[in-house]
Design a protein around this motif. Structure first.
Motif, PDB file in Angstrom:
ATOM      1  N   ALA A  77      60.465  65.150 108.691  1.00  0.00           N
ATOM      2  CA  ALA A  77      60.663  63.706 108.751  1.00  0.00           C
ATOM      3  C   ALA A  77      59.333  62.990 108.997  1.00  0.00           C
ATOM      4  N   VAL A  78      58.552  63.523 109.947  1.00  0.00           N
ATOM      5  CA  VAL A  78      57.257  62.900 110.251  1.00  0.00           C
ATOM      6  C   VAL A  78      56.362  62.941 109.014  1.00  0.00           C
ATOM      7  N   GLY A  79      56.418  64.068 108.286  1.00  0.00           N
ATOM      8  CA  GLY A  79      55.640  64.180 107.046  1.00  0.00           C
ATOM      9  C   GLY A  79      56.071  63.119 106.052  1.00  0.00           C
ATOM     10  N   ALA A  80      57.401  62.952 105.922  1.00  0.00           N
ATOM     11  CA  ALA A  80      57.938  61.996 104.949  1.00  0.00           C
ATOM     12  C   ALA A  80      57.516  60.572 105.303  1.00  0.00           C
ATOM     13  N   ILE A  81      57.527  60.260 106.613  1.00  0.00           N
ATOM     14  CA  ILE A  81      57.302  58.869 107.016  1.00  0.00           C
ATOM     15  C   ILE A  81      55.816  58.542 107.171  1.00  0.00           C
ATOM     16  N   PHE A  82      55.043  59.510 107.692  1.00  0.00           N
ATOM     17  CA  PHE A  82      53.648  59.193 108.027  1.00  0.00           C
ATOM     18  C   PHE A  82      52.625  59.827 107.073  1.00  0.00           C
ATOM     19  N   GLY A  83      53.089  60.672 106.183  1.00  0.00           N
ATOM     20  CA  GLY A  83      52.156  61.306 105.240  1.00  0.00           C
ATOM     21  C   GLY A  83      51.450  62.485 105.880  1.00  0.00           C
ATOM     22  N   LEU A  84      50.637  63.170 105.079  1.00  0.00           N
ATOM     23  CA  LEU A  84      50.051  64.441 105.533  1.00  0.00           C
ATOM     24  C   LEU A  84      49.081  64.268 106.706  1.00  0.00           C
ATOM     25  N   GLY A  85      48.172  63.288 106.614  1.00  0.00           N
ATOM     26  CA  GLY A  85      47.131  63.147 107.641  1.00  0.00           C
ATOM     27  C   GLY A  85      47.697  62.775 108.993  1.00  0.00           C
TER      28      GLY A  85
END
Ligand SMILES: Cc1cc2nc3c(=O)[nH]c(=O)nc-3n(C[C@H](O)[C@H](O)[C@H](O)COP(=O)(O)OP(=O)(O)OC[C@H]3O[C@@H](n4cnc5c(N)ncnc54)[C@H](O)[C@@H]3O)c2cc1C
Length: 715
Positions: A77-85
């Motif tokens: 979820a964090v990847g989806a919302i905030f992107g890779l960096g």
């Protein structure tokens, strides 16, 4: 204080977990939920990036801190919302902080309990973690097959430092974090967690996890190569093994090597059998036997014999000692070992390269042998303290005392350890006026105080002048009389004597046979790892020269490991097992011990119960006129598992064998109690000690019910 802290942690955890399950918060951590709200979450992040980031961070910390399920979904979820960096940054710190909180909670709640309950069994794990905890943690972190929360909780009960745990965890989890966060950026395409953690990905992680292990192995090889670098390795070897020293350790090493058909050379520069046969166990026990006979003759009245006198010459007693040595010598002889297939060489060995041993024979001829492995078993010698004047008065040691043929009238024995005590009593019984001088406050310092007291009491009763708390300061010769000046309670005490026997410990034989030149690492003994390897992996050490124990049976025990490892490493290696080491001191009353005594248990904070059976009550001991001493057993509280046993009394060393076997094979007091012991034997003392333990643990409530049952049956 500690209790309060624990209860706070327990209450907070219980509340949080109850809320999580009570309110079914887990539904927010499902893939379906995240996917269904992805657009809203992204809009929130776009509108309030800091608040969104902080919330994600906090929730992540709470979930991982409480070891709740859902961290993998949250990472996506964090990847989806905030992107890779940003996603990697948030998850990396939040997961590590959460893991560290779980680790700390486990430490507060469980560590003391686990360590106090299983500390004795965890000693090796604790030592390993203290040495290489970061390395193990890193490996575990790299392999996501091991659930992260289990690692957090398990590490909490070990001695690893929190800061080490934190940074190693962060580093170790980074690769998996990046993979999961990156997968989260493609959330729409993910239907289940197995799409991310596919077998292929898991295998890659497992390989990644193996990497540090392989790297460590490679490092070991490089290190080993470096120590060997200055010496060319022979292309062929004359021997599989060269053993230096034919004492207890060397003989057993060579025996095992020959038994498994290796080509082995055993080198001895002095006498086959080493200290034990020639100047240690055998002569001392032979002397003690004669001395004991004299003590029995003196006690004849106690046994209903009106008159019994001993007429003897000290020289004859010492000759008998040598007869005994000669009688046992064939067991350790060149002929026997040659017959067993060992190439025995009488000469002085010197290690010239890690693979070559040079042997100088008594006739001056020199032989150089190339060998795949070497076992150093050069033993030890009496350590003589540099007390001023000691050379002027002259002294005997356990090496030279056997040459005496005239009994000294007044003998000072310096040292209250096992060797000093055994020789003190033997010489006193043979008629010498013995003063035993010990700087510590009691004899046999390693044993419990009541053991020392029992021995000292008997010594005093037999006319020995026991001077504990006396520190030898200097020796003087005044008008031809030798005098020991000792310090006691702040003042000087003068003890005149005719002969001095120094028994103040033993030093390992480390010099003069190539160790310094080669660079074999030594301290008080040769430094070895758990496999008895020195810093040169093909050079091993066993026996007194390796320590930490200085007994014949531990030398033989180590010899097995040294021989097998020297011949079969790197294909198969065994770590020397020191979990159950027994020993005896052959004074009267005899003292025998295995495992922990009370003193050590307290020092090491090992919870224990103490059970004592007084041998004064034992039928056979009474019949033998030896109704004294005790069996003292330490057990795990509430359990019959034995932590250690001390026996004081007649044949204590033999009685101990039952407990040694029990400890080695995990047999508890219940089973000892349920075993038939012949009546009347001294060995019954062991069973009665188990009985004392059993009575103290009788199920009182159940017995009250049984009592009612019997009353009911009586009508
Ligand atoms: C008085 C006394 C009583 C003891 N009683 C007991 C007891 O009752 N029970 C017990 O378990 N233990 C007892 N011990 C301890 C026991 O004797 C030792 O632990 C045991 O002998 C150690 O064996 P080892 O093989 O390590 O060394 P050692 O027996 O000392 O053998 C080492 C051998 O190496 C040889 N050597 C050294 N350097 C070289 C070289 N460069 N080349 C060739 N050869 C070399 C030496 O000559 C020696 O023979 C007693 C010791 C003493 C002194």
């Amino acid at each position: 204080m500690r209790l309060d802290k624990r209860w706070i942690v327990i209450a907070a955890l219980a509340l949080a977990i109850a809320l999580y399950y009570g309110l079914d918060l887990g539904r927010f951590l499902s893939l379906e939920f995240v996917k269904s709200r992805q657009a809203e979450l992204e809009a929130w992040r776009a509108a309030k990036p800091v608040a969104a980031g902080a919330t994600a961070f906090l929730v992540y910390v709470v979930v991982t801190g409480l070891s709740l399920p859902g961290a993998a979904v949250m990472t996506l979820a964090v990847g989806a919302i905030f992107g890779l960096g940003w996603g990697t940054l948030i998850v990396s710190f939040a997961s590590t902080i959460g893991a560290t909180l779980a680790f700390l909670a486990s430490r507060v709640l469980f560590r003391d309990w686990v360590q106090s309950r299983f500390g004795d069994r965890l000693a090796a794990v604790n030592a390993g973690i203290q040495r290489e905890g970061g390395f193990y943690l890193f490996t575990l972190r790299l392999v996501p097959v091991f659930p992260f929360f289990v690692i957090n909780l398990a590490m909490g009960v070990t001695p690893i430092r929190p800061w080490t745990f934190y940074w190693v965890s962060q580093l170790g989890m980074l690769a998996a974090t990046v993979v999961f966060v990156n997968a989260g950026t493609q959330l729409a395409r993910i239907e289940s967690l197995s799409d991310v953690a596919s077998p292929g990905v898991l295998v890659s992680f497992a390989l990644l996890g193996l990497f540090p292990l392989l790297a460590k192995k490679a490092l070991d090889v490089v290190r080993a190569r470096r120590v060997y670098a200055p010496w060319p390795r022979p292309r062929r070897f004359d021997r599989n093994l060269v053993v230096i020293g034919a004492g207890s350790a060397g003989l057993v090493t060579a025996y095992i090597a020959a038994a498994v058909r290796a080509k082995v050379t055993l080198v001895e520069k002095h006498r086959m059998g080493g200290d034990c046969l020639n100047t240690g166990c055998v002569p001392s026990k032979a002397l003690i036997r004669s001395a004991k006979l004299l003590s029995h003759i003196r006690r004849a009245g106690e046994f209903g014999i009106r008159r019994a006198e001993a007429e003897f010459d000290f020289a004859d007693v010492m000759e008998r000692v040598q007869r005994v040595v000669r009688e046992i010598a064939p067991h350790d002889s060149v002929e026997r070992y040659t017959g067993l297939g060992v190439d025995v060489v009488e000469g002085t060995a010197r290690i010239v390269t890690p693979w070559e041993v040079e042997i100088t024979r008594p006739d001056g001829t020199v032989q150089r042998l190339a060998t795949r492995s070497i076992v150093i078993a050069t033993g030890g010698r009496p350590a003589v303290p540099p007390i001023p004047g000691i050379d002027r008065v002259g002294y005997l040691t356990s090496d030279t005392v056997w040459g005496l043929r005239v009994l000294p009238r007044r003998l000072v024995v310096l040292g209250g350890g096992p060797i000093g005590s055994e020789l003190t009593q033997a010489f006193a019984r043979l008629g010498a006026q013995v003063t035993q001088v010990e700087m510590e406050p009691r004899l046999l310092l390693r044993e419990d105080p009541e053991v020392s007291e029992a021995v000292a009491r008997r010594f005093v009763a037999e006319g020995i002048d026991v001077r504990v708390g006396h520190e030898a300061k200097r020796f003087e010769v005044v008008d031809g009389e030798k005098i020991l000046v000792a310090k006691h309670d702040g003042s000087e005490v003068r003890i005149p004597f005719d002969a001095l026997l120094v028994a103040t410990g033993r030093a390992a034989n480390l010099q003069g046979f190539g160790l310094e030149e080669l660079g074999v690492v030594t301290g008080r003994t040769i430094e070895t790892n758990g496999f008895l390897q020195t810093n040169f992996p093909n050079i091993y050490a066993a026996g007194d020269v390796a320590g930490p124990y200085q007994f014949t049976h531990t030398a033989a025990h180590q010899a097995w490991y040294a021989a097998v490892n020297a011949l079969f490493a790197p294909f198969r290696k065994f770590r020397a097992d020191y979990t159950v080491i027994p020993w005896s001191t052959f004074v009267e009353p005899e003292v025998a011990r295995v495992g922990l005594n009370e003193l050590e248990a307290r020092e090491r904070n090992v919870p224990h119960e103490v059970t004592v059976y007084g041998i004064g009550d034992l039928d056979r001991a009474i019949a033998d006129g030896e109704a004294h001493g005790f069996v003292k057993v330490l057990t795990v509280p509430g359990k019959d598992r034995i932590l250690g046993v001390t026996i004081v009394g007649e044949h204590a060393g033999d009685l101990l064998a039952e407990f040694v076997l029990a400890m080695k094979h995990g047999i508890g007091l219940d089973k000892i109690l349920g075993t038939i012991h012949t009546y009347p034997t001294l060995a019954e003392a062991n069973k009665y000690a188990a009985g004392v333990w059993k009575r103290a643990h009788a199920p009182q409530r159940l017995l009250a019910w049984v009592e009612r049952f019997h009353a009911w049956r009586r009508g």
